[in-house]
Design a protein around this motif. Structure first.
Motif, PDB file in Angstrom:
ATOM      1  N   GLU A 102      10.384  -8.389   4.804  1.00  0.00           N
ATOM      2  CA  GLU A 102      10.661  -8.599   3.381  1.00  0.00           C
ATOM      3  C   GLU A 102       9.411  -9.111   2.654  1.00  0.00           C
ATOM      4  O   GLU A 102       9.055  -8.627   1.575  1.00  0.00           O
ATOM      5  CB  GLU A 102      11.806  -9.595   3.224  1.00  0.00           C
ATOM      6  CG  GLU A 102      12.189  -9.923   1.812  1.00  0.00           C
ATOM      7  CD  GLU A 102      13.277 -11.002   1.761  1.00  0.00           C
ATOM      8  OE1 GLU A 102      13.367 -11.668   0.709  1.00  0.00           O
ATOM      9  OE2 GLU A 102      14.019 -11.185   2.748  1.00  0.00           O
ATOM     10  N   LEU A 103       8.729 -10.077   3.260  1.00  0.00           N
ATOM     11  CA  LEU A 103       7.517 -10.629   2.649  1.00  0.00           C
ATOM     12  C   LEU A 103       6.394  -9.602   2.600  1.00  0.00           C
ATOM     13  O   LEU A 103       5.637  -9.543   1.622  1.00  0.00           O
ATOM     14  CB  LEU A 103       7.067 -11.887   3.396  1.00  0.00           C
ATOM     15  CG  LEU A 103       7.971 -13.101   3.236  1.00  0.00           C
ATOM     16  CD1 LEU A 103       7.546 -14.209   4.188  1.00  0.00           C
ATOM     17  CD2 LEU A 103       7.976 -13.597   1.799  1.00  0.00           C
ATOM     18  N   LEU A 104       6.277  -8.773   3.628  1.00  0.00           N
ATOM     19  CA  LEU A 104       5.259  -7.723   3.618  1.00  0.00           C
ATOM     20  C   LEU A 104       5.543  -6.682   2.544  1.00  0.00           C
ATOM     21  O   LEU A 104       4.612  -6.203   1.871  1.00  0.00           O
ATOM     22  CB  LEU A 104       5.164  -7.064   4.992  1.00  0.00           C
ATOM     23  CG  LEU A 104       4.530  -7.914   6.087  1.00  0.00           C
ATOM     24  CD1 LEU A 104       4.743  -7.283   7.453  1.00  0.00           C
ATOM     25  CD2 LEU A 104       3.052  -8.142   5.813  1.00  0.00           C
ATOM     26  N   ALA A 105       6.818  -6.330   2.360  1.00  0.00           N
ATOM     27  CA  ALA A 105       7.183  -5.385   1.302  1.00  0.00           C
ATOM     28  C   ALA A 105       6.891  -5.980  -0.072  1.00  0.00           C
ATOM     29  O   ALA A 105       6.374  -5.299  -0.971  1.00  0.00           O
ATOM     30  CB  ALA A 105       8.663  -5.011   1.416  1.00  0.00           C
ATOM     31  N   GLN A 107       4.627  -8.238  -0.725  1.00  0.00           N
ATOM     32  CA  GLN A 107       3.174  -8.262  -0.869  1.00  0.00           C
ATOM     33  C   GLN A 107       2.666  -6.897  -1.339  1.00  0.00           C
ATOM     34  O   GLN A 107       1.791  -6.818  -2.203  1.00  0.00           O
ATOM     35  CB  GLN A 107       2.520  -8.623   0.465  1.00  0.00           C
ATOM     36  CG  GLN A 107       1.011  -8.648   0.418  1.00  0.00           C
ATOM     37  CD  GLN A 107       0.383  -8.889   1.780  1.00  0.00           C
ATOM     38  OE1 GLN A 107       1.020  -8.683   2.816  1.00  0.00           O
ATOM     39  NE2 GLN A 107      -0.843  -9.332   1.774  1.00  0.00           N
ATOM     40  N   GLU A 108       3.225  -5.838  -0.793  1.00  0.00           N
ATOM     41  CA  GLU A 108       2.818  -4.489  -1.193  1.00  0.00           C
ATOM     42  C   GLU A 108       3.196  -4.219  -2.652  1.00  0.00           C
ATOM     43  O   GLU A 108       2.415  -3.631  -3.401  1.00  0.00           O
ATOM     44  CB  GLU A 108       3.455  -3.454  -0.261  1.00  0.00           C
ATOM     45  CG  GLU A 108       2.941  -2.061  -0.463  1.00  0.00           C
ATOM     46  CD  GLU A 108       1.444  -1.927  -0.217  1.00  0.00           C
ATOM     47  OE1 GLU A 108       0.812  -1.117  -0.917  1.00  0.00           O
ATOM     48  OE2 GLU A 108       0.896  -2.622   0.657  1.00  0.00           O
ATOM     49  N   GLU A 109       4.386  -4.658  -3.060  1.00  0.00           N
ATOM     50  CA  GLU A 109       4.808  -4.499  -4.461  1.00  0.00           C
ATOM     51  C   GLU A 109       3.860  -5.236  -5.399  1.00  0.00           C
ATOM     52  O   GLU A 109       3.489  -4.716  -6.457  1.00  0.00           O
ATOM     53  CB  GLU A 109       6.234  -5.024  -4.653  1.00  0.00           C
ATOM     54  CG  GLU A 109       7.309  -4.142  -4.087  1.00  0.00           C
ATOM     55  CD  GLU A 109       8.691  -4.745  -4.299  1.00  0.00           C
ATOM     56  OE1 GLU A 109       8.913  -5.418  -5.329  1.00  0.00           O
ATOM     57  OE2 GLU A 109       9.545  -4.532  -3.423  1.00  0.00           O
ATOM     58  N   LEU A 110       3.496  -6.456  -5.039  1.00  0.00           N
ATOM     59  CA  LEU A 110       2.568  -7.230  -5.868  1.00  0.00           C
ATOM     60  C   LEU A 110       1.201  -6.562  -5.944  1.00  0.00           C
ATOM     61  O   LEU A 110       0.572  -6.538  -7.009  1.00  0.00           O
ATOM     62  CB  LEU A 110       2.432  -8.654  -5.328  1.00  0.00           C
ATOM     63  CG  LEU A 110       3.629  -9.562  -5.539  1.00  0.00           C
ATOM     64  CD1 LEU A 110       3.458 -10.856  -4.760  1.00  0.00           C
ATOM     65  CD2 LEU A 110       3.812  -9.860  -7.014  1.00  0.00           C
ATOM     66  N   LYS A 111       0.755  -6.007  -4.837  1.00  0.00           N
ATOM     67  CA  LYS A 111      -0.535  -5.316  -4.815  1.00  0.00           C
ATOM     68  C   LYS A 111      -0.507  -4.115  -5.761  1.00  0.00           C
ATOM     69  O   LYS A 111      -1.457  -3.890  -6.527  1.00  0.00           O
ATOM     70  CB  LYS A 111      -0.847  -4.862  -3.391  1.00  0.00           C
ATOM     71  CG  LYS A 111      -2.257  -4.357  -3.207  1.00  0.00           C
ATOM     72  CD  LYS A 111      -2.501  -3.788  -1.817  1.00  0.00           C
ATOM     73  CE  LYS A 111      -2.259  -4.771  -0.716  1.00  0.00           C
ATOM     74  NZ  LYS A 111      -2.534  -4.219   0.630  1.00  0.00           N
ATOM     75  N   GLN A 112       0.587  -3.361  -5.724  1.00  0.00           N
ATOM     76  CA  GLN A 112       0.713  -2.194  -6.603  1.00  0.00           C
ATOM     77  C   GLN A 112       0.797  -2.616  -8.069  1.00  0.00           C
ATOM     78  O   GLN A 112       0.215  -1.972  -8.945  1.00  0.00           O
ATOM     79  CB  GLN A 112       1.954  -1.372  -6.217  1.00  0.00           C
ATOM     80  CG  GLN A 112       1.880  -0.754  -4.843  1.00  0.00           C
ATOM     81  CD  GLN A 112       0.729   0.210  -4.683  1.00  0.00           C
ATOM     82  OE1 GLN A 112       0.350   0.908  -5.609  1.00  0.00           O
ATOM     83  NE2 GLN A 112       0.154   0.225  -3.491  1.00  0.00           N
TER      84      GLN A 112
END
Length: 128
Positions: A102-105, A107-112
């Motif tokens: 969940e945290l990795l997903a 993190q990816e959303e925030l990066k995008q």
């Protein structure tokens, strides 16, 4: 249970031979404030005893260090350390594994989102 602080091979073998535990290393507190808040959130007093916080911190640091060393052993076979090495190690602890995913997903959303924001900001500055 093992010692709360990492020991070198020589001090570890000395302590086993003599039966004495090695003297604990003094290190700078890393997570004391965060752990106090977490402990309070899980039902402890708002200001827990400093000894309790230090003990919890020792346990956390030891766990993270051990997990990192194990992941490094796995990653050495490939030549580099990956996030998947950590996920592999916690694969049997489903709540922990799901939280990490969940945290990795997130993190990816925030990066995008940051990437999209930077692109929009560049367009605005180029229009001026």
């Amino acid at each position: 249970m093992s010692s709360n602080t990492p020991a070198t091979a020589s001090s570890s073998s000395k302590s086993k031979a003599t039966g004495n535990s090695p003297a604990p290393e003094k290190r700078k507190p890393l997570f004391q404030k965060e752990l106090q808040h977490m402990m309070y959130g899980f039902g402890d007093e708002q200001n827990p005893l400093p000894e309790t916080v230090a003990l919890v911190e020792d346990i956390v640091v030891e766990y993270v260090t051990d997990l990192t060393h194990k992941a490094q052993e796995i990653g050495t076979k490939r030549g580099r350390l990956l996030v998947d090495d950590f996920l592999y190690l916690i694969r049997k602890d489903l709540p922990k594994l799901n939280r990490c995913r969940e945290l990795l997903a997130m993190q990816e959303e925030l990066k995008q989102a940051r990437k999209a924001f930077d692109v929009d900001e560049e367009k605005i500055t180029s229009l001026d």
